[in-house]
Design a protein around this motif. Sequence first.
Motif, PDB file in Angstrom:
ATOM      1  N   SER A 160      12.649  67.877   9.562  1.00 17.85           N
ATOM      2  CA  SER A 160      12.361  69.111   8.851  1.00 17.85           C
ATOM      3  C   SER A 160      10.937  69.546   9.156  1.00 17.85           C
ATOM      4  CB  SER A 160      12.531  68.919   7.342  1.00 17.85           C
ATOM      5  OG  SER A 160      12.326  70.131   6.636  1.00 17.85           O
ATOM      6  N   GLY A 161      10.688  70.838   9.026  1.00 16.51           N
ATOM      7  CA  GLY A 161       9.349  71.350   9.267  1.00 16.51           C
ATOM      8  C   GLY A 161       9.330  72.413  10.343  1.00 16.51           C
ATOM      9  N   THR A 162       8.146  72.874  10.690  1.00 14.60           N
ATOM     10  CA  THR A 162       8.024  73.986  11.629  1.00 14.60           C
ATOM     11  C   THR A 162       8.367  73.607  13.071  1.00 14.60           C
ATOM     12  OG1 THR A 162       5.668  73.534  11.984  1.00 14.60           O
ATOM     13  CG2 THR A 162       6.238  75.067  10.210  1.00 14.60           C
ATOM     14  N   GLY A 163       8.509  72.320  13.347  1.00 13.01           N
ATOM     15  CA  GLY A 163       8.856  71.894  14.697  1.00 13.01           C
ATOM     16  C   GLY A 163      10.339  71.665  14.917  1.00 13.01           C
ATOM     17  N   VAL A 164      11.156  71.955  13.917  1.00 13.98           N
ATOM     18  CA  VAL A 164      12.591  71.665  14.003  1.00 13.98           C
ATOM     19  C   VAL A 164      13.273  72.436  15.127  1.00 13.98           C
ATOM     20  CG1 VAL A 164      14.784  72.099  12.820  1.00 13.98           C
ATOM     21  CG2 VAL A 164      13.017  70.822  11.672  1.00 13.98           C
ATOM     22  N   GLU A 165      12.971  73.721  15.255  1.00 11.38           N
ATOM     23  CA  GLU A 165      13.633  74.522  16.289  1.00 11.38           C
ATOM     24  C   GLU A 165      13.326  73.989  17.681  1.00 11.38           C
ATOM     25  OE1 GLU A 165      15.906  76.835  15.750  1.00 11.38           O
ATOM     26  OE2 GLU A 165      15.664  76.286  13.632  1.00 11.38           O
ATOM     27  N   LYS A 166      12.112  73.499  17.877  1.00  9.80           N
ATOM     28  CA  LYS A 166      11.743  72.901  19.160  1.00  9.80           C
ATOM     29  C   LYS A 166      12.542  71.621  19.409  1.00  9.80           C
ATOM     30  CE  LYS A 166       7.402  73.084  20.297  1.00  9.80           C
ATOM     31  NZ  LYS A 166       5.938  72.842  20.342  1.00  9.80           N
ATOM     32  N   LEU A 167      12.723  70.816  18.353  1.00  6.15           N
ATOM     33  CA  LEU A 167      13.468  69.561  18.484  1.00  6.15           C
ATOM     34  C   LEU A 167      14.935  69.796  18.800  1.00  6.15           C
ATOM     35  CD1 LEU A 167      12.228  67.219  15.595  1.00  6.15           C
ATOM     36  CD2 LEU A 167      11.917  66.898  18.038  1.00  6.15           C
ATOM     37  N   LYS A 168      15.523  70.792  18.170  1.00  5.56           N
ATOM     38  CA  LYS A 168      16.956  71.069  18.349  1.00  5.56           C
ATOM     39  C   LYS A 168      17.339  71.253  19.812  1.00  5.56           C
ATOM     40  CE  LYS A 168      18.092  73.386  13.965  1.00  5.56           C
ATOM     41  NZ  LYS A 168      18.486  74.691  13.375  1.00  5.56           N
ATOM     42  N   LYS A 169      16.414  71.767  20.592  1.00  2.30           N
ATOM     43  CA  LYS A 169      16.708  72.059  21.994  1.00  2.30           C
ATOM     44  C   LYS A 169      16.724  70.808  22.864  1.00  2.30           C
ATOM     45  CE  LYS A 169      14.449  76.568  21.530  1.00  2.30           C
ATOM     46  NZ  LYS A 169      13.311  77.431  21.978  1.00  2.30           N
ATOM     47  N   ILE A 170      16.170  69.720  22.348  1.00  2.00           N
ATOM     48  CA  ILE A 170      16.013  68.510  23.170  1.00  2.00           C
ATOM     49  C   ILE A 170      16.737  67.304  22.594  1.00  2.00           C
ATOM     50  CG2 ILE A 170      14.307  66.899  24.119  1.00  2.00           C
ATOM     51  CD1 ILE A 170      12.321  69.176  24.191  1.00  2.00           C
ATOM     52  N   ILE A 171      16.651  67.103  21.281  1.00  8.09           N
ATOM     53  CA  ILE A 171      17.230  65.909  20.659  1.00  8.09           C
ATOM     54  C   ILE A 171      18.687  66.173  20.291  1.00  8.09           C
ATOM     55  CG2 ILE A 171      17.036  64.231  18.780  1.00  8.09           C
ATOM     56  CD1 ILE A 171      14.662  64.232  20.734  1.00  8.09           C
ATOM     57  N   VAL A 172      19.579  65.477  20.973  1.00  5.01           N
ATOM     58  CA  VAL A 172      21.013  65.581  20.684  1.00  5.01           C
ATOM     59  C   VAL A 172      21.530  64.187  20.375  1.00  5.01           C
ATOM     60  CG1 VAL A 172      23.273  66.258  21.550  1.00  5.01           C
ATOM     61  CG2 VAL A 172      21.244  67.560  22.227  1.00  5.01           C
ATOM     62  N   HIS A 173      21.868  63.955  19.105  1.00  2.00           N
ATOM     63  CA  HIS A 173      22.322  62.624  18.697  1.00  2.00           C
ATOM     64  C   HIS A 173      23.114  62.753  17.396  1.00  2.00           C
ATOM     65  CE1 HIS A 173      22.179  58.373  17.544  1.00  2.00           C
ATOM     66  NE2 HIS A 173      21.768  58.105  18.785  1.00  2.00           N
ATOM     67  N   PRO A 174      24.203  61.992  17.257  1.00  3.42           N
ATOM     68  CA  PRO A 174      25.005  62.108  16.033  1.00  3.42           C
ATOM     69  C   PRO A 174      24.270  61.698  14.759  1.00  3.42           C
ATOM     70  CG  PRO A 174      25.751  60.261  17.406  1.00  3.42           C
ATOM     71  CD  PRO A 174      24.822  61.071  18.234  1.00  3.42           C
ATOM     72  N   GLN A 175      23.181  60.947  14.893  1.00  6.14           N
ATOM     73  CA  GLN A 175      22.411  60.514  13.725  1.00  6.14           C
ATOM     74  C   GLN A 175      21.265  61.472  13.396  1.00  6.14           C
ATOM     75  OE1 GLN A 175      23.838  58.444  11.932  1.00  6.14           O
ATOM     76  NE2 GLN A 175      23.478  56.318  12.475  1.00  6.14           N
ATOM     77  N   ALA A 176      21.147  62.554  14.151  1.00  6.01           N
ATOM     78  CA  ALA A 176      20.079  63.523  13.917  1.00  6.01           C
ATOM     79  C   ALA A 176      20.592  64.667  13.046  1.00  6.01           C
ATOM     80  CB  ALA A 176      19.559  64.066  15.241  1.00  6.01           C
ATOM     81  N   VAL A 177      19.854  64.947  11.980  1.00  4.46           N
ATOM     82  CA  VAL A 177      20.167  66.070  11.085  1.00  4.46           C
ATOM     83  C   VAL A 177      18.941  66.968  11.022  1.00  4.46           C
ATOM     84  CG1 VAL A 177      20.775  66.778   8.742  1.00  4.46           C
ATOM     85  CG2 VAL A 177      21.753  64.684   9.708  1.00  4.46           C
ATOM     86  N   PHE A 178      19.139  68.256  11.267  1.00  2.74           N
ATOM     87  CA  PHE A 178      18.029  69.203  11.263  1.00  2.74           C
ATOM     88  C   PHE A 178      18.106  70.047   9.996  1.00  2.74           C
ATOM     89  CE2 PHE A 178      19.022  68.226  15.680  1.00  2.74           C
ATOM     90  CZ  PHE A 178      17.781  67.746  16.105  1.00  2.74           C
ATOM     91  N   ASN A 179      17.046  69.975   9.208  1.00  2.77           N
ATOM     92  CA  ASN A 179      17.015  70.600   7.892  1.00  2.77           C
ATOM     93  C   ASN A 179      16.015  71.748   7.892  1.00  2.77           C
ATOM     94  OD1 ASN A 179      15.962  70.900   5.029  1.00  2.77           O
ATOM     95  ND2 ASN A 179      17.661  69.498   4.666  1.00  2.77           N
ATOM     96  N   ASN A 180      16.428  72.883   7.342  1.00  3.82           N
ATOM     97  CA  ASN A 180      15.563  74.066   7.349  1.00  3.82           C
ATOM     98  C   ASN A 180      14.783  74.269   6.047  1.00  3.82           C
ATOM     99  OD1 ASN A 180      16.256  74.939   9.998  1.00  3.82           O
ATOM    100  ND2 ASN A 180      18.197  75.727   9.209  1.00  3.82           N
ATOM    101  N   THR A 181      14.734  73.244   5.203  1.00  2.00           N
ATOM    102  CA  THR A 181      13.970  73.345   3.958  1.00  2.00           C
ATOM    103  C   THR A 181      12.508  73.676   4.258  1.00  2.00           C
ATOM    104  OG1 THR A 181      15.380  71.757   2.798  1.00  2.00           O
ATOM    105  CG2 THR A 181      13.174  72.111   1.911  1.00  2.00           C
ATOM    106  N   VAL A 182      11.983  74.672   3.561  1.00  3.38           N
ATOM    107  CA  VAL A 182      10.584  75.064   3.732  1.00  3.38           C
ATOM    108  C   VAL A 182       9.777  74.516   2.554  1.00  3.38           C
ATOM    109  CG1 VAL A 182       8.954  76.968   3.949  1.00  3.38           C
ATOM    110  CG2 VAL A 182      11.241  77.150   4.976  1.00  3.38           C
ATOM    111  N   ALA A 183       8.913  73.574   2.824  1.00  2.00           N
ATOM    112  CA  ALA A 183       8.089  72.984   1.763  1.00  2.00           C
ATOM    113  C   ALA A 183       6.926  73.918   1.431  1.00  2.00           C
ATOM    114  CB  ALA A 183       7.563  71.626   2.202  1.00  2.00           C
ATOM    115  N   ASN A 184       6.404  73.778   0.223  1.00  2.75           N
ATOM    116  CA  ASN A 184       5.238  74.568  -0.181  1.00  2.75           C
ATOM    117  C   ASN A 184       4.403  73.746  -1.163  1.00  2.75           C
ATOM    118  OD1 ASN A 184       6.338  75.005  -2.885  1.00  2.75           O
ATOM    119  ND2 ASN A 184       7.727  76.480  -1.917  1.00  2.75           N
ATOM    120  N   ALA A 185       3.399  74.366  -1.755  1.00  5.43           N
ATOM    121  CA  ALA A 185       2.459  73.633  -2.607  1.00  5.43           C
ATOM    122  C   ALA A 185       3.114  73.005  -3.833  1.00  5.43           C
ATOM    123  CB  ALA A 185       1.320  74.557  -3.037  1.00  5.43           C
TER     124      ALA A 185
END
Length: 225
Positions: A160-185
């Motif tokens: 999770s985080g601002t680097g997720v979209e970059k990771l999605k293009k490279i990391i392909v694995h059944p144990q990988a989950v990409f979460n779009n939760t946006v954290a804040n203060a």
Amino acid sequence: MAIILNIDTATDSASVCLANEAASVKLIVNDNKKDHASWLHTVIQKLISKPKLSFKNIDAIAVTIGPGSYTGLRVGLSAAKGLCFASGIPLIGINTLEMLAHPLLAEETDLICPVIDARRMEIFMAVYNKQMEEIIKPCAMVIEKNSFDQLFEHGKIIFSGTGVEKLKKIIVHPQAVFNNTVANASDMAEISEEKFRGKDFLDLAYAEPFYIKAFYSPVSSLAGK
């Protein structure tokens, strides 16, 4: 009862949260990265005055100290240090990656990997278990397709985080989950409360941003020649 002002200017969205006993009382978010500096002091004053408080009522100020945007980190930490010095209250530093991981603790996973987009194919990252223990300390990583293969042997990883979209293009694995939760203060509230109770404070005179990588600017580079 601890009332803590939490400040995050480390990533694209800046946010300020007033928390009472680890519970968010009021949250204000700014999605315009270019005006974090001009926005911050105005919104802090607004946040404090709404419940008719003053800095005499604030027990501590917490701020994300990095990694993240070099400019954003300096903006947040400078503001927090100035307010703490003027008000005589303690300063709490929170690692940005720890804040990003916090909202994922309720998810069904084995490991949590918050990632912040850095230059080119690089990210700032850390890996935590569900007890928020560091499996991999905050670091910079150039992403390759097998970067997390050894960790996947231990189970599911939520990214999770601002680097997720970059990771999605490279990391392909059944144990990988990409979460779009946006954290804040508001996700800093429980962390800052715990640090406050443990008196885990920064030294106002020596507190610096945690860049991970050395800060670089063309001006300072030319000056050094």
